[in-house]
Design an enzyme around this catalytic site. Structure first.
Site, PDB file in Angstrom:
ATOM      1  N   ASP A 100      -1.561  -1.062  -3.906  1.00 55.86           N
ATOM      2  CA  ASP A 100      -1.863  -0.285  -5.113  1.00 55.86           C
ATOM      3  C   ASP A 100      -0.673  -0.279  -6.072  1.00 55.86           C
ATOM      4  O   ASP A 100       0.391  -0.823  -5.771  1.00 55.86           O
ATOM      5  CB  ASP A 100      -2.294   1.140  -4.725  1.00 55.86           C
ATOM      6  CG  ASP A 100      -1.343   1.759  -3.708  1.00 55.86           C
ATOM      7  OD1 ASP A 100      -0.134   1.588  -3.871  1.00 55.86           O
ATOM      8  OD2 ASP A 100      -1.828   2.375  -2.728  1.00 55.86           O
TER       9      ASP A 100
ATOM     10  N   ASN B 173      -0.735   4.558   0.001  1.00 53.36           N
ATOM     11  CA  ASN B 173      -1.470   5.762   0.438  1.00 53.36           C
ATOM     12  C   ASN B 173      -2.219   5.586   1.756  1.00 53.36           C
ATOM     13  O   ASN B 173      -3.055   6.405   2.100  1.00 53.36           O
ATOM     14  CB  ASN B 173      -2.445   6.218  -0.663  1.00 53.36           C
ATOM     15  CG  ASN B 173      -3.484   5.150  -0.968  1.00 53.36           C
ATOM     16  OD1 ASN B 173      -3.463   4.067  -0.352  1.00 53.36           O
ATOM     17  ND2 ASN B 173      -4.382   5.424  -1.890  1.00 53.36           N
TER      18      ASN B 173
ATOM     19  N   ASP C 134      -4.532   3.533   2.752  1.00 50.15           N
ATOM     20  CA  ASP C 134      -5.939   3.127   2.825  1.00 50.15           C
ATOM     21  C   ASP C 134      -6.079   1.634   3.154  1.00 50.15           C
ATOM     22  O   ASP C 134      -7.193   1.106   3.183  1.00 50.15           O
ATOM     23  CB  ASP C 134      -6.704   3.479   1.539  1.00 50.15           C
ATOM     24  CG  ASP C 134      -6.234   2.663   0.342  1.00 50.15           C
ATOM     25  OD1 ASP C 134      -5.258   1.891   0.485  1.00 50.15           O
ATOM     26  OD2 ASP C 134      -6.833   2.787  -0.741  1.00 50.15           O
TER      27      ASP C 134
ATOM     28  N   GLU D 136      -5.876 -20.125 -17.671  1.00 50.18           N
ATOM     29  CA  GLU D 136      -6.245 -20.872 -16.469  1.00 50.18           C
ATOM     30  C   GLU D 136      -7.270 -21.912 -16.893  1.00 50.18           C
ATOM     31  O   GLU D 136      -8.380 -21.576 -17.296  1.00 50.18           O
ATOM     32  CB  GLU D 136      -6.851 -19.936 -15.416  1.00 50.18           C
ATOM     33  CG  GLU D 136      -7.131 -20.656 -14.105  1.00 50.18           C
ATOM     34  CD  GLU D 136      -8.150 -19.969 -13.214  1.00 50.18           C
ATOM     35  OE1 GLU D 136      -8.141 -20.217 -12.003  1.00 50.18           O
ATOM     36  OE2 GLU D 136      -8.989 -19.194 -13.733  1.00 50.18           O
TER      37      GLU D 136
ATOM     38  N   ASP E 235      -4.113  -9.630 -16.212  1.00 50.05           N
ATOM     39  CA  ASP E 235      -5.081 -10.706 -15.997  1.00 50.05           C
ATOM     40  C   ASP E 235      -6.339 -10.361 -16.798  1.00 50.05           C
ATOM     41  O   ASP E 235      -6.961  -9.317 -16.556  1.00 50.05           O
ATOM     42  CB  ASP E 235      -5.409 -10.779 -14.501  1.00 50.05           C
ATOM     43  CG  ASP E 235      -5.771 -12.166 -14.054  1.00 50.05           C
ATOM     44  OD1 ASP E 235      -6.495 -12.852 -14.788  1.00 50.05           O
ATOM     45  OD2 ASP E 235      -5.344 -12.562 -12.949  1.00 50.05           O
TER      46      ASP E 235
ATOM     47  N   ASP F  72       0.854  -1.193   0.000  1.00 48.12           N
ATOM     48  CA  ASP F  72       0.000   0.000   0.000  1.00 48.12           C
ATOM     49  C   ASP F  72       0.889   1.242   0.000  1.00 48.12           C
ATOM     50  O   ASP F  72       1.901   1.267   0.708  1.00 48.12           O
ATOM     51  CB  ASP F  72      -0.876  -0.041   1.256  1.00 48.12           C
ATOM     52  CG  ASP F  72      -1.827   1.143   1.344  1.00 48.12           C
ATOM     53  OD1 ASP F  72      -2.069   1.783   0.302  1.00 48.12           O
ATOM     54  OD2 ASP F  72      -2.317   1.423   2.456  1.00 48.12           O
TER      55      ASP F  72
ATOM     56  N   ASP G 250      -8.205 -15.746 -17.325  1.00 46.68           N
ATOM     57  CA  ASP G 250      -8.998 -16.314 -16.245  1.00 46.68           C
ATOM     58  C   ASP G 250      -9.999 -17.347 -16.770  1.00 46.68           C
ATOM     59  O   ASP G 250     -10.691 -17.086 -17.765  1.00 46.68           O
ATOM     60  CB  ASP G 250      -9.759 -15.152 -15.582  1.00 46.68           C
ATOM     61  CG  ASP G 250     -10.437 -15.534 -14.295  1.00 46.68           C
ATOM     62  OD1 ASP G 250      -9.728 -15.875 -13.346  1.00 46.68           O
ATOM     63  OD2 ASP G 250     -11.688 -15.492 -14.248  1.00 46.68           O
TER      64      ASP G 250
ATOM     65  N   HIS H 234      -3.152 -17.029  -6.008  1.00 51.47           N
ATOM     66  CA  HIS H 234      -4.033 -16.316  -5.081  1.00 51.47           C
ATOM     67  C   HIS H 234      -5.261 -17.132  -4.695  1.00 51.47           C
ATOM     68  O   HIS H 234      -6.059 -16.684  -3.874  1.00 51.47           O
ATOM     69  CB  HIS H 234      -4.464 -14.994  -5.718  1.00 51.47           C
ATOM     70  CG  HIS H 234      -5.255 -15.222  -6.970  1.00 51.47           C
ATOM     71  ND1 HIS H 234      -4.690 -15.731  -8.120  1.00 51.47           N
ATOM     72  CD2 HIS H 234      -6.566 -15.068  -7.238  1.00 51.47           C
ATOM     73  CE1 HIS H 234      -5.620 -15.860  -9.040  1.00 51.47           C
ATOM     74  NE2 HIS H 234      -6.778 -15.467  -8.534  1.00 51.47           N
ATOM     75  N   ASP H 235      -5.456 -18.285  -5.323  1.00 48.26           N
ATOM     76  CA  ASP H 235      -6.607 -19.144  -4.994  1.00 48.26           C
ATOM     77  C   ASP H 235      -6.187 -20.352  -4.149  1.00 48.26           C
ATOM     78  O   ASP H 235      -7.048 -21.145  -3.753  1.00 48.26           O
ATOM     79  CB  ASP H 235      -7.247 -19.687  -6.285  1.00 48.26           C
ATOM     80  CG  ASP H 235      -7.876 -18.599  -7.136  1.00 48.26           C
ATOM     81  OD1 ASP H 235      -8.353 -17.593  -6.563  1.00 48.26           O
ATOM     82  OD2 ASP H 235      -7.894 -18.752  -8.375  1.00 48.26           O
TER      83      ASP H 235
END
Ligand code: NOJ
Length: 540
Positions: free
Chosen positions: A30, A24, A26, A242, A99, A22, A200, A316-317
């Site tokens: 990013d 900023n 939040d 994928e 992606d 990150d 994907d 990420h899965d």
């Protein structure tokens, strides 16, 4: 050889933007954050970044629900940030792989907003609709995230198809206008200088929902070839699909060296070995090493010369590999290095998922701390079906996607240096020991080991192009193989478990050999492999 390609020779690093860095405060990663870590990635030696989706999205499925394919979600930055990232990464010889989510869009995409206005709206046919009556969906096709794959729209008296969440309506690939919009959009990204695309769930686009065929549908080949011809073939790109349902036979079509479809696909046969057959990822069973050897070796030998493998343990899965098939306690470092050796020694393009190079581990959170739509739906569904909370949580600890999505662990400062705000998901509490800063300063770290593996790939062609042969297929502790290119041979030895295994290098490999890398720094024993010991030798 004649079959050399840049995308066979590099290692790809996957970034899950919301969890990487990150900039900023939040609490969400990013593009500027990624930008600030490019030198870290350069140091690691990777040649491309696969960026999980950063386009505009309501974030129902963390960006896999896109509402504008040609803009960046403000949460991640701006289009200018993206252009800068492509440029700055390029200066470091790192290409950006976008992606592409083409099976479905967000229900907040202007196409869908139009489509649901009326049956004769020009965009109606951009999605998959069936007439019907409320309460009786066209058939019992299920959504991957639970429940029916059909959603009722009362104003239209129709159902639309969503193989994922209700907010991810499936695009209608049968409509040539949809396909053309997609090609134009891809060309637009190509013009911006991206290095390729990850596609994907691309094996779903040829679906035949009335026959309940989703993967590998009758029109899949036609669409893949047209897509490739109209877009990818106009550049020199890495394209990876994928494809959960891929077999070596279908992979040879997707990844035909004639370039008619893609560079390669992600196949998931090995990844499904620790689930009960015919059930799904949540119903666990122990991994059988003999099966793992069989499956990975099958892909190595069957694709030889006819297609190209992608090599991965993580994304990420998926849960963290060191927790899954290694040992995230006493032998975390040894087992993470062993698994890396095993994978990077094979033929194919290796993918490293953020934090894998640090040996990041799974987490065990209270249910309230999880964020993933799939996992939360599963929890509700199973508790509703009468499963015990304990059982459901064991499945989530083992397989939940949030295992991979906890913030990247950079250093020992608050929130692991990921954010100065409140992270969107809790940081794994072990960041005080497992973090990039420690790893970069420690010569024996997992990070340094990955760095060496990536460097070795650049120095030894046999690692990229050598032919694979499995050794000791029936050995229940050892995963060993050779790679051969001309007169050069690579020997890879991995003790897959935490026990000492008596072992002597066979006479046929007794001649001159150089130990390229090993996960024990105090020499090798002539008679045994230590817990999770891995060695890679160059022979001849
Ligand atoms: C596969 C992606 O990897 C996953 O994260 C996503 O939820 C589904 N496709 C739907 O797009």
């Amino acid at each position: 050889m004649g079959n050399e390609k840049w995308w066979k020779e590099i290692v790809v690093y996957q970034i899950y933007p919301r969890s990487f860095q990150d900039s900023n405060g939040d609490g969400i990663g990013d593009l500027k954050g990624i930008f600030s870590r490019l030198d870290y990635l350069k140091d690691l030696g990777i040649g491309a970044i696969w960026l999980s989706p950063v386009c505009k999205s309501p974030q129902d499925d963390n960006g896999y629900d896109i509402s504008d394919y040609q803009d960046i979600d403000p949460m991640f930055g701006s289009l200018e940030d993206m252009e800068l990232l492509i440029q700055e990464a390029g200066k470091r010889d790192i290409r950006i792989i976008m992606d592409l989510v083409l099976n479905h869009s967000s229900d907040e995409h202007p196409w869908f907003k139009e489509a649901r206005k009326s049956k004769d709206n020009p965009y109606h046919d951009y999605y998959v609709w069936r007439d019907g009556v409320e309460g009786t969906p066209p058939n019992d096709l299920g959504s991957t995230f639970g429940g029916s794959a059909w959603e009722w729209v009362p104003e239209l008296g129709q159902y639309y198809l969503h193989l994922f969440s209700v907010k991810q309506p499936d695009l209608n690939w049968e409509n040539p206008k949809v396909r053309q919009e997609i090609y134009d959009m891809i060309q637009w990204w190509m013009d911006k200088g991206v290095g390729g695309f990850r596609l994907d769930v691309i094996d779903l686009i040829g679906k035949e929902p009335d026959l309940k065929i989703t993967g590998n549908g009758p029109n899949l080949r036609k669409y893949m070839r047209e897509l490739s011809k109209e877009t990818f073939q106009k550049g020199d790109l890495l394209t990876v699909g994928e494809t959960w349902g891929a077999t070596p036979e279908s992979a040879k079509l997707y990844s035909n060296p004639d370039g008619s479809e893609l560079s390669m696909v992600f196949q998931f046969e090995h990844i499904s070995l620790d689930e009960q057959q015919g059930k799904g990822k949540w119903d666990l069973q122990p991994l059988d090493l003999l099966q793992l050897k069989k499956v990975l070796s099958k892909w190595q030998t069957e694709l030889k010369g006819e297609a190209w493998n992608s090599l991965f343990w993580n994304n990420h899965d998926l849960p963290r590999i060191v927790s899954r098939w290694g040992n995230d306690g006493e032998y975390r470092v040894e087992s993470a290095k062993m698994l890396a050796t095993l994978l990077h020694g094979m033929q194919g393009t290796p993918y490293v998922y953020q934090g894998e190079e640090l040996g990041m581990t799974n987490v065990r959170y209270d249910i309230e701390e999880y964020r993933d739509i799939e996992l939360l739906n599963l929890y509700k569904e199973r508790i509703g079906q009468g499963y015990s909370k304990e059982d459901v949580m064991e499945s989530i600890y083992a397989k939940g996607r949030d295992n991979a999505r906890t913030p990247m662990q950079w250093d020992t400062s608050e929130n692991a240096g990921f954010t100065e705000g409140k992270p969107w998901i809790l940081v794994n509490p072990n960041y005080t020991e497992i973090n990039a800063e420690e790893s970069m300063n420690n010569p024996n770290s997992i990070y340094q080991y990955y760095k060496t593996l990536i460097q070795l790939r650049k120095e030894h062609e046999v690692i990229i192009y050598g032919d694979y042969e499995l050794l000791y297929p029936e050995d229940t502790n050892l995963f060993a193989y050779t790679r051969t290119l001309g007169g050069t041979k690579l020997l890879v030895l991995c003790n897959f478990y935490g026990k000492i295994v008596p072992f002597q290098i066979p006479r046929e490999f007794a001649g001159d050999k150089r130990l390229l890398i090993s996960n024990y720094s105090d020499g090798v024993s002539e008679n045994a492999l230590r817990p999770y010991e891995a060695r890679m030798y160059l022979l001849g």
